[in-house]
Write a protein that holds these residues in place. Structure first.
Motif: not given
Length: 322
Positions: A256-260, A262-264
């Motif tokens: 989840m940390t990686k997702v936020i 990369v994706v804003s």
């Protein structure tokens, strides 16, 4: 607001609005002349409905929604080899349920409870999801989402055996031949997870692997990320599922940390922060957040402007927690 009301509110605000809009007036071509063995009355009903504009379709549904839904299902039951017809008719059914979930999904729930053998809602739709024949992905995904929307309306007090079988079929079929799209699967789970017990059943059946693999593979796909995080957000309300977020095996918080990072997009951040906030009472989850470098991401997110005040509140609260 208690969690159940919050979830229902979110389903209405985010899921129904976020699914790709499908107007009731189906623009796909419907050629019924090739069909044999289908009741002429069913064909006449469907032809009239399909050819109508949106206002007329809504009027017909208001007059007798069960007749329209039965007709669509009857044609799907009897037109198994007519792929172009099935694409059109399954899209029509899915469009009705996406656009008017609260009005018309309960009608199909009542049909399921009646156990009408001539129009077996679950059997008809499941044939395209798990049958031996291979159907166009649009047909599979339309049936997947349609049945998920209906199951989501069933309520936890009903017998949910068919819903468990639905989830088990998705997990088995996806692992065997991936005939379903990940967008179709995650969209379906967003509705099925309205049923609290099904979130636990999904996790205990190792369904999390589908979500996590999608997060690894499609990190830059905003819609898939949103769907996956929405599902995780719903799961995080189940106390008996918190240990999955704490587990080193799944590394959910790290993903989840990686997702936020990369994706804003705001809707993605909203779901991520809502999930993390639900985990704030778990010491192990907090430790996982620290190890994943979440504080750095929170600092970056706090520098942005958000329309949704809840995101700002969640960011500030999580900043204090870790």
């Amino acid at each position: 607001m208690d969690s159940s009301k919050m979830i229902e509110s979110a389903i209405g605000l985010y899921v129904d609005a976020d699914l790709s809009a499908r107007c009731l007036s189906n623009h796909l071509s419907l050629n019924l002349t090739q069909l044999n063995g289908i009741d002429k009355t069913d064909l006449d009903h469907l032809t009239r409905f399909h050819a109508s504009d949106i206002a007329t379709q809504e009027q017909l549904l208001n007059e007798d929604d069960e007749l329209i839904l039965q007709t669509i299902l009857a044609v799907m039951r009897d037109a198994a080899q007519a792929e172009d017809v099935l694409i059109c008719v399954s899209s029509l059914l899915c469009g009705i349920l996406v656009e008017r979930r609260a009005e018309y999904a309960p009608t199909l729930v009542r049909m399921i409870k009646r156990k009408d053998e001539s129009i077996d809602v679950v059997q008809i739709l499941m044939r395209f999801i798990s049958g031996s024949s291979v159907y166009h992905q649009a047909i599979v995904d339309n049936c997947l989402l349609s049945l998920a929307i209906v199951f989501g309306e069933m309520g936890s007090k009903n017998d949910l055996t068919q819903v468990e079988q639905f989830i088990a079929t998705i997990l088995q079929t996806n692992s065997e031949n991936r005939r379903m799209s990940i967008l179709g699967i995650t969209s379906a789970m967003m509705h099925v997870f309205r049923l609290e017990r099904m979130r636990t059943f999904f996790c205990e059946s190792r369904g999390l692997n589908i979500l996590l693999q999608a997060m690894d593979k499609h990190t830059r796909d905003i819609q898939i990320m949103y769907n996956c995080l929405f599902c995780l957000w719903l799961i995080s309300y189940n106390k008996d599922c918190i240990h999955f977020f704490e587990s080193e095996e799944y590394r959910i918080i790290k993903r989840m940390t990686k997702v936020i990072h990369v994706v804003s997009r705001e809707k993605v951040v909203r779901m991520a922060m809502g999930t993390l906030t639900n985990l704030a009472n778990s010491p192990q989850a907090i430790e996982n957040m620290i190890e994943a470098g979440l504080q750095k991401e929170l600092d970056a997110l706090m520098k942005r402007n958000y329309k949704d005040k809840d995101i700002v509140d969640d960011l500030e609260n999580m900043g204090e927690v870790i």
